[in-house]
Design an enzyme around this catalytic site. Sequence first.
Site, PDB file in Angstrom:
ATOM      1  N   HIS A   1       0.832  -1.201   0.000  1.00  0.00           N
ATOM      2  CA  HIS A   1       0.000   0.000   0.000  1.00  0.00           C
ATOM      3  C   HIS A   1       0.868   1.253   0.000  1.00  0.00           C
ATOM      4  O   HIS A   1       1.910   1.305   0.647  1.00  0.00           O
ATOM      5  CB  HIS A   1      -0.958   0.011   1.189  1.00  0.00           C
ATOM      6  CG  HIS A   1      -0.308  -0.054   2.543  1.00  0.00           C
ATOM      7  ND1 HIS A   1       0.097   1.056   3.237  1.00  0.00           N
ATOM      8  CD2 HIS A   1       0.015  -1.115   3.338  1.00  0.00           C
ATOM      9  CE1 HIS A   1       0.616   0.694   4.399  1.00  0.00           C
ATOM     10  NE2 HIS A   1       0.592  -0.615   4.484  1.00  0.00           N
TER      11      HIS A   1
ATOM     12  N   ASP B   1      -0.581   4.254   0.829  1.00  0.00           N
ATOM     13  CA  ASP B   1      -1.095   5.187   1.841  1.00  0.00           C
ATOM     14  C   ASP B   1      -0.364   4.987   3.172  1.00  0.00           C
ATOM     15  O   ASP B   1       0.190   3.922   3.437  1.00  0.00           O
ATOM     16  CB  ASP B   1      -2.621   5.030   2.020  1.00  0.00           C
ATOM     17  CG  ASP B   1      -3.054   3.634   2.428  1.00  0.00           C
ATOM     18  OD1 ASP B   1      -2.399   2.648   2.016  1.00  0.00           O
ATOM     19  OD2 ASP B   1      -4.053   3.513   3.167  1.00  0.00           O
TER      20      ASP B   1
ATOM     21  N   ASP C   1       6.416   1.509   7.107  1.00  0.00           N
ATOM     22  CA  ASP C   1       5.076   0.992   6.766  1.00  0.00           C
ATOM     23  C   ASP C   1       4.467   1.859   5.667  1.00  0.00           C
ATOM     24  O   ASP C   1       3.774   2.803   5.965  1.00  0.00           O
ATOM     25  CB  ASP C   1       4.215   0.975   8.019  1.00  0.00           C
ATOM     26  CG  ASP C   1       2.876   0.304   7.808  1.00  0.00           C
ATOM     27  OD1 ASP C   1       2.663  -0.314   6.743  1.00  0.00           O
ATOM     28  OD2 ASP C   1       2.014   0.406   8.697  1.00  0.00           O
TER      29      ASP C   1
ATOM     30  N   GLU D   1      -5.272   0.854   2.596  1.00  0.00           N
ATOM     31  CA  GLU D   1      -5.005  -0.242   3.519  1.00  0.00           C
ATOM     32  C   GLU D   1      -5.122   0.245   4.957  1.00  0.00           C
ATOM     33  O   GLU D   1      -5.639  -0.443   5.815  1.00  0.00           O
ATOM     34  CB  GLU D   1      -3.598  -0.816   3.290  1.00  0.00           C
ATOM     35  CG  GLU D   1      -3.395  -2.213   3.914  1.00  0.00           C
ATOM     36  CD  GLU D   1      -2.955  -2.177   5.364  1.00  0.00           C
ATOM     37  OE1 GLU D   1      -3.043  -3.205   6.039  1.00  0.00           O
ATOM     38  OE2 GLU D   1      -2.527  -1.108   5.848  1.00  0.00           O
ATOM     39  N   GLU D   2      -4.653   1.462   5.195  1.00  0.00           N
ATOM     40  CA  GLU D   2      -4.617   1.994   6.567  1.00  0.00           C
ATOM     41  C   GLU D   2      -5.984   2.542   6.989  1.00  0.00           C
ATOM     42  O   GLU D   2      -6.192   2.820   8.157  1.00  0.00           O
ATOM     43  CB  GLU D   2      -3.555   3.099   6.682  1.00  0.00           C
ATOM     44  CG  GLU D   2      -2.136   2.639   6.362  1.00  0.00           C
ATOM     45  CD  GLU D   2      -1.534   1.747   7.445  1.00  0.00           C
ATOM     46  OE1 GLU D   2      -2.265   1.315   8.351  1.00  0.00           O
ATOM     47  OE2 GLU D   2      -0.326   1.479   7.353  1.00  0.00           O
TER      48      GLU D   2
ATOM     49  N   GLU E   1       4.347  -5.973   4.157  1.00  0.00           N
ATOM     50  CA  GLU E   1       4.155  -5.346   5.472  1.00  0.00           C
ATOM     51  C   GLU E   1       5.404  -5.513   6.332  1.00  0.00           C
ATOM     52  O   GLU E   1       6.143  -6.487   6.193  1.00  0.00           O
ATOM     53  CB  GLU E   1       2.952  -5.980   6.195  1.00  0.00           C
ATOM     54  CG  GLU E   1       1.601  -5.636   5.601  1.00  0.00           C
ATOM     55  CD  GLU E   1       1.233  -4.163   5.764  1.00  0.00           C
ATOM     56  OE1 GLU E   1       1.893  -3.454   6.554  1.00  0.00           O
ATOM     57  OE2 GLU E   1       0.303  -3.719   5.079  1.00  0.00           O
TER      58      GLU E   1
ATOM     59  N   HIS F   1       3.622   3.588  12.594  1.00  0.00           N
ATOM     60  CA  HIS F   1       2.491   4.402  13.061  1.00  0.00           C
ATOM     61  C   HIS F   1       2.898   5.394  14.161  1.00  0.00           C
ATOM     62  O   HIS F   1       2.042   6.067  14.718  1.00  0.00           O
ATOM     63  CB  HIS F   1       1.317   3.540  13.548  1.00  0.00           C
ATOM     64  CG  HIS F   1       0.679   2.700  12.466  1.00  0.00           C
ATOM     65  ND1 HIS F   1      -0.615   2.272  12.511  1.00  0.00           N
ATOM     66  CD2 HIS F   1       1.171   2.217  11.298  1.00  0.00           C
ATOM     67  CE1 HIS F   1      -0.902   1.564  11.433  1.00  0.00           C
ATOM     68  NE2 HIS F   1       0.182   1.506  10.681  1.00  0.00           N
TER      69      HIS F   1
HETATM   70 ZN   LIG Z   1       1.159  -1.370   6.332  1.00  0.00          ZN
END
Ligand SMILES: [Zn+2]
EC number: 3.5.1.18
Length: 375
Positions: free
Chosen positions: A66, A68, A99, A133-134, A162, A348
């Site tokens: 992903h 995003d 990520d 995805e997020e 991931e 994150h």
């Molecule tokens: Zn991810």
Amino acid sequence: MSKTLALTEELIALSSVTPQDKGCQARLIELLSPLGFACETIESGGVTNLWARKGTAQPLLVFAGHTDVVPTGPVDQWTSPPFEPTHRDGKLYGRGAADMKTSIAAMVIAAEEFVHANPDHKGSIGLLITSDEEGPATDGTVIVCDALKARGEQLDYCVVGEPTSSEVLGDTIKNGRRGTMSGKLTVKGIQGHIAYPQLARNPVHELAPALADLVAEKWDDGNEYYLPTSWQVSNIHGGTGASNVIPGTVVVDFNFRFCTASTVEGLQQRVHAILDRHKLEYDLVWTVGGHPFLTPKGSLSDAMANAIKAETGVTTELSTTGGTSDGRFIAKICPQVIEFGPPNGSIHKIDEHIELRFIDPLKNIYRRTMENLLL
Ligand SMILES: [Zn+2]
């Protein structure tokens, strides 16, 4: 400068906070098209997805990921601006560094190196990239998988990029993820004055022994790859706020993280059986957030484990821990799905980063996996 590092930095500078893509996929198409990839943009609900495939033969090895990223949080708490890729202490800082923009860059440069060195490779290479995805993940990978299934495209292997490593690059591959299912239980009684309990029915008291049974229940033993299924209460609410009122209802939110040893239907039936045994009057609303998937040790996990060993010397472990991922959607159309990427300690968070020393080895591991499966 390493091509993978340069592309990672380009992608980090595009502030693609979910569900935005901010031109990341257009940049990937510029790089993939000259290599012979047929690139197709699949849009849904304002979300941009990319399906790129080189070759028409089987087996088809897909790399998924992903573009995003999660929101930055308070920007003034970042040591350097989150969308300005910055090197400090041997690390690359920026939102998406771990990520998973480094993984995306590594997939593309790995494909470039592999195709240049092996123009006559067997099978096909695919890239499945989403920008949802997020967030809710309703217009991303699941939509592309539906489209691929509808046209009969057969996936044989899929590597999701991931961040799965723990301490060092290569120590962990995920070969499955648990499912998640929530319930909202409302137990009904009869509201009344606390001094006249004979005129009321206290739903908290009626719930208590059923709750004890639910907590004590052993849902399954897990299996070779999974810890036992777990049941947890997240919220419980009853009472009017007044100290002289027996409440009319009590509401309990709970969640299963369940493994492939149990099924959605089986778990639901057993919860209802416990509640019914206690003769509760209740409503129960279920929400299935994701089904579990499992790829037993096999040709894909072996190809990746051997690539990791050859590149880093690390003996990898298969793991099924952690939250849900897009692997759950891909597993419905692909017999072998694993996830592998950089260490996840900073994902994150404020000051997200990846160690610079892991960037080219990650690309090499992806390329070696292509070599192990397509030569
Ligand atoms: Zn991810």
